[in-house]
Write a protein that holds these residues in place. Structure first.
Motif, PDB file in Angstrom:
ATOM      1  N   MET A  53       0.866  -1.302  -0.035  1.00 40.91           N
ATOM      2  CA  MET A  53      -0.098   0.015   0.074  1.00 40.91           C
ATOM      3  C   MET A  53       1.095   1.302   0.105  1.00 40.91           C
ATOM      4  N   ASN A  54       1.974   1.488   0.944  1.00 42.27           N
ATOM      5  CA  ASN A  54       2.859   2.357   0.947  1.00 42.27           C
ATOM      6  C   ASN A  54       3.381   2.421  -0.551  1.00 42.27           C
ATOM      7  N   GLY A  59      -0.329   9.265  -4.719  1.00 44.13           N
ATOM      8  CA  GLY A  59      -0.346  10.571  -4.202  1.00 44.13           C
ATOM      9  C   GLY A  59       0.786  11.182  -3.546  1.00 44.13           C
ATOM     10  N   GLY A  60       1.853  10.591  -3.696  1.00 46.12           N
ATOM     11  CA  GLY A  60       3.070  11.078  -2.977  1.00 46.12           C
ATOM     12  C   GLY A  60       3.179  10.924  -1.728  1.00 46.12           C
ATOM     13  N   ASP A  61       3.929  11.836  -1.170  1.00 53.08           N
ATOM     14  CA  ASP A  61       4.205  11.871   0.461  1.00 53.08           C
ATOM     15  C   ASP A  61       2.818  12.121   1.310  1.00 53.08           C
ATOM     16  N   SER A  62       2.122  13.144   0.699  1.00 52.86           N
ATOM     17  CA  SER A  62       0.741  13.252   1.493  1.00 52.86           C
ATOM     18  C   SER A  62      -0.204  12.010   1.522  1.00 52.86           C
ATOM     19  N   ALA A  63      -0.089  11.197   0.529  1.00 56.56           N
ATOM     20  CA  ALA A  63      -0.947  10.204   0.650  1.00 56.56           C
ATOM     21  C   ALA A  63      -0.269   9.286   1.647  1.00 56.56           C
ATOM     22  N   VAL A  64       0.888   8.978   1.805  1.00 59.05           N
ATOM     23  CA  VAL A  64       1.630   8.091   2.441  1.00 59.05           C
ATOM     24  C   VAL A  64       1.195   8.333   3.807  1.00 59.05           C
ATOM     25  N   ALA A  65       1.339   9.831   4.342  1.00 60.57           N
ATOM     26  CA  ALA A  65       1.192  10.442   5.531  1.00 60.57           C
ATOM     27  C   ALA A  65      -0.290  10.124   6.033  1.00 60.57           C
ATOM     28  N   ILE A  66      -1.214  10.315   5.083  1.00 62.13           N
ATOM     29  CA  ILE A  66      -2.491  10.133   5.441  1.00 62.13           C
ATOM     30  C   ILE A  66      -2.949   8.486   5.809  1.00 62.13           C
ATOM     31  N   PHE A  67      -2.311   7.770   5.096  1.00 59.26           N
ATOM     32  CA  PHE A  67      -2.324   6.332   5.437  1.00 59.26           C
ATOM     33  C   PHE A  67      -1.689   5.776   6.646  1.00 59.26           C
ATOM     34  N   LEU A  94      -9.150  13.694  15.895  1.00 54.75           N
ATOM     35  CA  LEU A  94      -8.435  12.375  15.781  1.00 54.75           C
ATOM     36  C   LEU A  94      -7.253  12.496  14.957  1.00 54.75           C
ATOM     37  N   ILE A  95      -7.374  13.213  13.827  1.00 56.89           N
ATOM     38  CA  ILE A  95      -6.219  13.632  12.962  1.00 56.89           C
ATOM     39  C   ILE A  95      -5.166  14.281  13.571  1.00 56.89           C
ATOM     40  N   SER A  96      -5.614  15.330  14.206  1.00 57.86           N
ATOM     41  CA  SER A  96      -4.777  16.334  15.003  1.00 57.86           C
ATOM     42  C   SER A  96      -3.840  15.624  16.013  1.00 57.86           C
ATOM     43  N   LEU A  97      -4.249  14.317  16.749  1.00 57.70           N
ATOM     44  CA  LEU A  97      -3.441  13.620  17.435  1.00 57.70           C
ATOM     45  C   LEU A  97      -2.241  13.219  16.774  1.00 57.70           C
ATOM     46  N   PHE A  98      -2.185  13.016  15.469  1.00 58.16           N
ATOM     47  CA  PHE A  98      -1.021  12.549  14.711  1.00 58.16           C
ATOM     48  C   PHE A  98      -0.284  13.431  13.896  1.00 58.16           C
ATOM     49  N   THR A  99      -0.836  14.564  13.748  1.00 55.09           N
ATOM     50  CA  THR A  99      -0.019  15.559  12.696  1.00 55.09           C
ATOM     51  C   THR A  99      -0.519  16.979  13.032  1.00 55.09           C
ATOM     52  N   LEU A 104      -5.575  18.241   5.212  1.00 55.32           N
ATOM     53  CA  LEU A 104      -6.308  17.813   6.318  1.00 55.32           C
ATOM     54  C   LEU A 104      -7.673  17.591   5.710  1.00 55.32           C
ATOM     55  N   GLY A 105      -8.052  18.038   4.544  1.00 53.41           N
ATOM     56  CA  GLY A 105      -9.575  17.768   3.859  1.00 53.41           C
ATOM     57  C   GLY A 105      -9.419  16.395   3.461  1.00 53.41           C
ATOM     58  N   GLU A 106      -8.246  16.264   2.714  1.00 51.46           N
ATOM     59  CA  GLU A 106      -8.117  14.569   2.347  1.00 51.46           C
ATOM     60  C   GLU A 106      -7.877  13.703   3.171  1.00 51.46           C
ATOM     61  N   ALA A 107      -7.361  14.137   4.310  1.00 48.29           N
ATOM     62  CA  ALA A 107      -7.103  13.221   5.800  1.00 48.29           C
ATOM     63  C   ALA A 107      -8.335  12.942   6.103  1.00 48.29           C
TER      64      ALA A 107
END
Length: 337
Positions: free
Chosen positions: A186-187, A194-202, A268-273, A281-284
């Protein structure tokens, strides 16, 4: 898990000698597996790490980290099994407090090694290994001195016993291995997609999964010895009641997880980024809501797999395990790619 199930069933049948023999054989098999896997990981870790697109320094640190675990592998591998054996012996509270103590000790040792002694990243691995070894030592001694239900006896290996242990442990083994392979695939797919952003969201989803999934694992694993014991004792009424408990509790945890991810994803997202990028943040948030839907189904697959393993139906458990952790995710990844 592979040995815990037949041990519980044997105790339910009042076959204590058989249970103790499986227990002893399993300990020796675990130690042998620890030696083999530790040796293998020590020598192939540089090759494995080279698959990741990381800097030379990061790869060097990763190899150091893995090799510490590899060296301790023969001494600490049994820790995961001893936790199950403590539950089988009715020492649940002892096992729980021992695990809590070891977790605290790990955190303290990591602080000392990394911030006081200024050790490299391998210091964190050393802290975990020393704490786990202490757990193994404290948990094992009562068994060695015959203080608990299970006792060490002269092992009598047989093809039947070995096959039984391997078959019952296969679902969990394949689930863990498949999950790691799927995550790597998946990574790689997300890097291209989606590049680094997609990996970060995953990564955020993975972190949340690491927080929530163990709750369901704990519910299912904690009842396996009781289900196996009553299955062996032919107390099907109790087996049904225990099955209802694990399915109901797993469903409740999953529904709560779904509600949290669907309605408060931004918290929840704010706990990890710490990112303030609105697009990211919208995509996340979108991704987390999709991830939340999977929680409505994940609990049923894992609870069913755990139950099937406990009642000596490892083939069904294995099919569910491989399907949910590897086959269906890989189909999605292939389509994504």
């Amino acid at each position: 898990v592979g040995s815990a199930v037949p041990i519980s069933i044997a105790l339910g049948r009042q076959e204590e000698k058989e249970a103790n023999n499986i227990f002893t054989c399993a300990l020796l098999m675990i130690m042998g597996a620890g030696v083999f896997m530790g040796t293998l990981l020590y020598f192939i870790s540089p090759y494995l790490i080279s698959f990741f697109d990381a800097s030379d320094e990061a790869q060097r640190l990763a190899v150091q980290y893995i090799r510490v675990y590899a060296l301790f592998s023969p001494l600490i591998t049994g820790g995961f099994a001893l936790d199950n054996y403590l539950r089988i012996s009715g020492k649940t509270k002892f096992g729980m407090w021992l695990s809590i103590t070891v977790s605290i000790a790990t955190a303290v040792l990591e602080f000392v090694f990394l911030f006081v002694l200024n050790l490299d990243i391998w210091g964190a691995a050393l802290a975990s290994c020393l704490s786990m070894f202490a757990f193994v030592l404290v948990a094992f001694l009562p068994f060695a001195f015959g203080k608990f239900t299970l006792r060490i006896t002269k092992p009598k290996f047989s093809i039947k016993t070995t096959k039984q242990i391997i078959k019952c442990g296969m679902p969990v083994f394949l689930n863990n291995v498949s999950g790691r392979i799927t995550a790597i695939a998946m990574n790689k797919a997300l890097v291209n997609f989606g590049g680094d952003s997609a990996v970060a969201i995953f990564g955020i989803q993975m972190y949340l999964g690491e927080v929530l999934n163990p709750v369901i694992y704990g519910i299912c694993d904690s009842t396996q010895p009781a289900i196996g014991y009553n299955w062996g004792a032919k107390r099907l009424d109790r087996v049904k009641k225990l099955a209802k408990c694990i399915f109901s509790a797993s469903a409740i945890v999953s529904i709560i997880s779904f509600i949290a991810m669907w309605f408060i994803p931004e918290i929840l997202i704010s706990l990890f980024t710490t990112s303030t990028d609105a697009a990211f943040l919208g995509e996340a948030e979108k991704a987390l809501r999709i991830f939340a839907i999977s929680k409505l189904f994940f609990w049923f697959a894992f609870a069913t797999q755990s139950y099937m393993t406990a009642v000596e139906k490892p083939l069904y458990a294995t099919l569910i395990s491989v399907g949910s952790a590897f086959v269906f995710p890989m189909i999605f990844i292939f389509n994504l790619s």
